[in-house]
Design an enzyme around this catalytic site. Structure first.
Site, PDB file in Angstrom:
ATOM      1  N   CYS A 177      56.329  19.742   8.332  1.00  0.00           N
ATOM      2  CA  CYS A 177      55.873  20.148   9.665  1.00  0.00           C
ATOM      3  C   CYS A 177      54.528  19.470   9.894  1.00  0.00           C
ATOM      4  O   CYS A 177      53.552  19.765   9.197  1.00  0.00           O
ATOM      5  CB  CYS A 177      55.752  21.676   9.685  1.00  0.00           C
ATOM      6  SG  CYS A 177      55.081  22.319  11.217  1.00  0.00           S
ATOM      7  N   CYS A 183      44.291  22.257  19.587  1.00  0.00           N
ATOM      8  CA  CYS A 183      45.300  22.173  20.642  1.00  0.00           C
ATOM      9  C   CYS A 183      44.720  22.669  21.963  1.00  0.00           C
ATOM     10  O   CYS A 183      44.072  23.711  21.995  1.00  0.00           O
ATOM     11  CB  CYS A 183      46.519  23.002  20.263  1.00  0.00           C
ATOM     12  SG  CYS A 183      47.831  22.915  21.501  1.00  0.00           S
ATOM     13  N   CYS A 194      47.828  28.891  23.492  1.00  0.00           N
ATOM     14  CA  CYS A 194      48.735  30.041  23.533  1.00  0.00           C
ATOM     15  C   CYS A 194      48.037  31.225  22.855  1.00  0.00           C
ATOM     16  O   CYS A 194      47.354  31.059  21.852  1.00  0.00           O
ATOM     17  CB  CYS A 194      50.035  29.709  22.792  1.00  0.00           C
ATOM     18  SG  CYS A 194      50.896  28.297  23.502  1.00  0.00           S
ATOM     19  N   CYS A 218      48.550  32.009  18.971  1.00  0.00           N
ATOM     20  CA  CYS A 218      48.532  30.901  18.019  1.00  0.00           C
ATOM     21  C   CYS A 218      47.132  30.640  17.468  1.00  0.00           C
ATOM     22  O   CYS A 218      46.175  30.501  18.218  1.00  0.00           O
ATOM     23  CB  CYS A 218      49.071  29.645  18.701  1.00  0.00           C
ATOM     24  SG  CYS A 218      48.942  28.182  17.671  1.00  0.00           S
ATOM     25  N   GLY A 244      48.887  21.267  17.574  1.00  0.00           N
ATOM     26  CA  GLY A 244      48.876  20.398  18.746  1.00  0.00           C
ATOM     27  C   GLY A 244      50.164  20.386  19.544  1.00  0.00           C
ATOM     28  O   GLY A 244      51.206  20.872  19.093  1.00  0.00           O
ATOM     29  N   GLU A 245      50.068  19.838  20.753  1.00  0.00           N
ATOM     30  CA  GLU A 245      51.225  19.683  21.639  1.00  0.00           C
ATOM     31  C   GLU A 245      51.616  18.193  21.641  1.00  0.00           C
ATOM     32  O   GLU A 245      50.919  17.360  22.225  1.00  0.00           O
ATOM     33  CB  GLU A 245      50.836  20.158  23.056  1.00  0.00           C
ATOM     34  CG  GLU A 245      51.760  19.723  24.172  1.00  0.00           C
ATOM     35  CD  GLU A 245      53.226  20.128  23.965  1.00  0.00           C
ATOM     36  OE1 GLU A 245      53.498  21.312  23.754  1.00  0.00           O
ATOM     37  OE2 GLU A 245      54.092  19.228  24.014  1.00  0.00           O
ATOM     38  N   SER A 299      58.697  19.449  19.090  1.00  0.00           N
ATOM     39  CA  SER A 299      58.605  20.789  19.664  1.00  0.00           C
ATOM     40  C   SER A 299      57.519  20.800  20.744  1.00  0.00           C
ATOM     41  O   SER A 299      56.392  20.384  20.498  1.00  0.00           O
ATOM     42  CB  SER A 299      58.248  21.767  18.553  1.00  0.00           C
ATOM     43  OG  SER A 299      58.033  23.048  19.087  1.00  0.00           O
ATOM     44  N   HIS A 349      59.344  31.855  24.576  1.00  0.00           N
ATOM     45  CA  HIS A 349      58.578  33.073  24.241  1.00  0.00           C
ATOM     46  C   HIS A 349      58.548  34.162  25.309  1.00  0.00           C
ATOM     47  O   HIS A 349      58.068  35.264  25.054  1.00  0.00           O
ATOM     48  CB  HIS A 349      57.142  32.735  23.826  1.00  0.00           C
ATOM     49  CG  HIS A 349      57.062  31.696  22.751  1.00  0.00           C
ATOM     50  ND1 HIS A 349      58.037  31.517  21.803  1.00  0.00           N
ATOM     51  CD2 HIS A 349      56.120  30.752  22.481  1.00  0.00           C
ATOM     52  CE1 HIS A 349      57.700  30.522  20.991  1.00  0.00           C
ATOM     53  NE2 HIS A 349      56.550  30.044  21.382  1.00  0.00           N
ATOM     54  N   ASN A 355      54.312  36.129  13.081  1.00  0.00           N
ATOM     55  CA  ASN A 355      53.480  36.251  11.887  1.00  0.00           C
ATOM     56  C   ASN A 355      52.082  36.654  12.296  1.00  0.00           C
ATOM     57  O   ASN A 355      51.448  35.971  13.101  1.00  0.00           O
ATOM     58  CB  ASN A 355      53.398  34.903  11.174  1.00  0.00           C
ATOM     59  CG  ASN A 355      54.736  34.528  10.615  1.00  0.00           C
ATOM     60  OD1 ASN A 355      55.238  35.167   9.709  1.00  0.00           O
ATOM     61  ND2 ASN A 355      55.337  33.502  11.197  1.00  0.00           N
TER      62      ASN A 355
HETATM   63  S1  SF4 Z   1      51.144  24.524  21.984  1.00  0.00           S
HETATM   64 FE1  SF4 Z   1      51.676  25.048  19.853  1.00  0.00          FE
HETATM   65  S2  SF4 Z   1      49.823  24.527  18.674  1.00  0.00           S
HETATM   66 FE2  SF4 Z   1      49.229  24.572  20.839  1.00  0.00          FE
HETATM   67  S3  SF4 Z   1      48.416  26.635  21.139  1.00  0.00           S
HETATM   68 FE3  SF4 Z   1      50.592  26.684  21.731  1.00  0.00          FE
HETATM   69  S4  SF4 Z   1      51.715  27.298  19.866  1.00  0.00           S
HETATM   70 FE4  SF4 Z   1      49.639  26.672  19.251  1.00  0.00          FE
END
Ligand code: SF4
Length: 348
Positions: free
Chosen positions: A101, A108, A112, A115, A163-164, A195, A220, A294
């Site tokens: 991964c 990022c 979110c 996260c 990251g995105e 992703s 989500h 988690n």
């Molecule tokens: S896009 Fe992915 S890494 Fe960025 S804040 Fe959202 S869940 Fe976290």
């Protein structure tokens, strides 16, 4: 550098083009990080290469191993910035292969709510060499730890770390081509997954690429209000826009898409959430992957119990959706989904 760039570089150095191919093979197929080890290249040239260039692979600073065999690496880049990379064993077998991964950004910008990465803020995009370097560096470290001479221990890649990826589109794409090249790392495109949190412009671009990689979309929540409160990106691209982009992606590529759905106890697992989800996705050829949350210290959400997960799962299946539940790996070392936060080194 990809193979063509290395060949051009060889020409720039007044060397034959095939020298570039030799260097490519040493770095990407044999995972060499020293020009001196390139034994089929003349000694004087090796010395020259070492003078003018460097093979830059992120350094593994620390490593944690989970009870289930998942490994989390804290890696340091040339500018001392830190990222996390996770290796997940595909079975309990002694000779198991691994899924890696990898991160595409330092921090990022999407932020979110649930996260750990989003809460560290955004620092910069990774370059392709830093993305590929996570695979090479992790592979070397894994071989060293397992005392293995097998270059092919990593067979699958998910762009699901920090990251995105769609916000670093060009570098991510370049890394895919390098990692896919059969003369180098040689990981099949179908074994790679990008992703996205729902960056619609990236999904639209990816649909035009003629790639075989898998696409996963973090959903989500199945109503705009709730999703916007969890994922600020929903204010930029609403659910109808996102679902329409995925629909045309599927039409164009004929590839299945997975919608990731993080199960946040008390937040998005109500009967109405299941109903919204069924209504939103029922007509689509997609899989919904449920991910039990988690716990991270920074967020106030709670992890759902098994019984609640089961109930939600049953409701979706009953509603006609294709559903899986992700078995989490490495949550005891903060390596599971949403738990990566390299900048807060106290977490490591
Ligand atoms: S896009 Fe992915 S890494 Fe960025 S804040 Fe959202 S869940 Fe976290």
């Amino acid at each position: 550098m990809n193979q063509e760039e290395l060949e051009d570089w060889a020409l720039d150095l007044h060397e034959p083009r095939f020298r570039g191919r030799q260097i490519y093979k040493w770095i990407y197929a044999k995972n060499t990080n020293s020009f001196y080890e390139m034994s089929d290249i003349p000694r004087e040239l090796r010395i020259k290469l070492d003078d003018i260039a460097q093979i830059s692979i992120p350094r593994v600073l620390k490593q944690k191993v989970s009870a289930d065999g998942t490994r989390k690496f804290l890696m340091e880049l040339e500018d001392k910035k830190r990222i996390e990379t996770v290796l997940i064993p595909q079975s309990k077998d002694k000779n198991t292969r691994y899924t890696i991964c990898i991160s595409s950004q330092v921090g990022c910008p999407i932020q979110c709510e649930f996260c750990a990465t989003g809460q560290t803020g955004f620092q910069r995009n990774l370059q392709a060499f830093e993305i590929v370097g996570q695979v090479l560096g992790s592979s070397r470290e894994l071989m060293r730890r397992l005392k293995s001479g097998d270059y092919g221990l990593i067979t699958n890649i998910v762009y699901m770390g920090m990251g995105e990826p769609m916000l670093n589109y060009d570098e991510v794409l370049k890394s895919i081509y390098i990692l896919n090249n059969p003369k180098g790392v040689n990981i099949g495109q179908r074994r790679m997954t990008i992703s996205t949190a729902g960056e619609v412009s990236g999904i639209e671009k990816l649909a035009q690429e003629n790639l075989q990689v898998n696409l996963a979309v973090s959903l989500h929540a199945a109503d705009d209000k709730l999703r916007s409160s969890l994922m600020p990106i929903n204010n930029k691209y609403s659910l109808p826009q996102l679902v329409a982009a995925v629909e045309s992606y599927i039409k164009k590529t004929n590839r299945k898409v997975t919608f990731e759905y993080l199960l946040l106890g008390e937040i998005n697992m109500r009967p109405v959430d299941a109903e919204n989800l069924i209504r939103l996705l029922k007509s689509q050829l997609v899989t919904v992957n449920l991910i039990p949350y988690n716990k991270i210290n920074e967020a106030a959400f709670s992890a759902p119990g098994n019984a609640k997960v089961r109930m939600f799962y049953d409701k979706l299946v009953h509603g006609g959706l294709n559903v899986t539940v992700r078995q989490e790996h490495g949550s005891d070392i903060d390596a599971a989904c949403g738990q990566l936060a390299a900048q807060k080194s106290s977490r490591f």
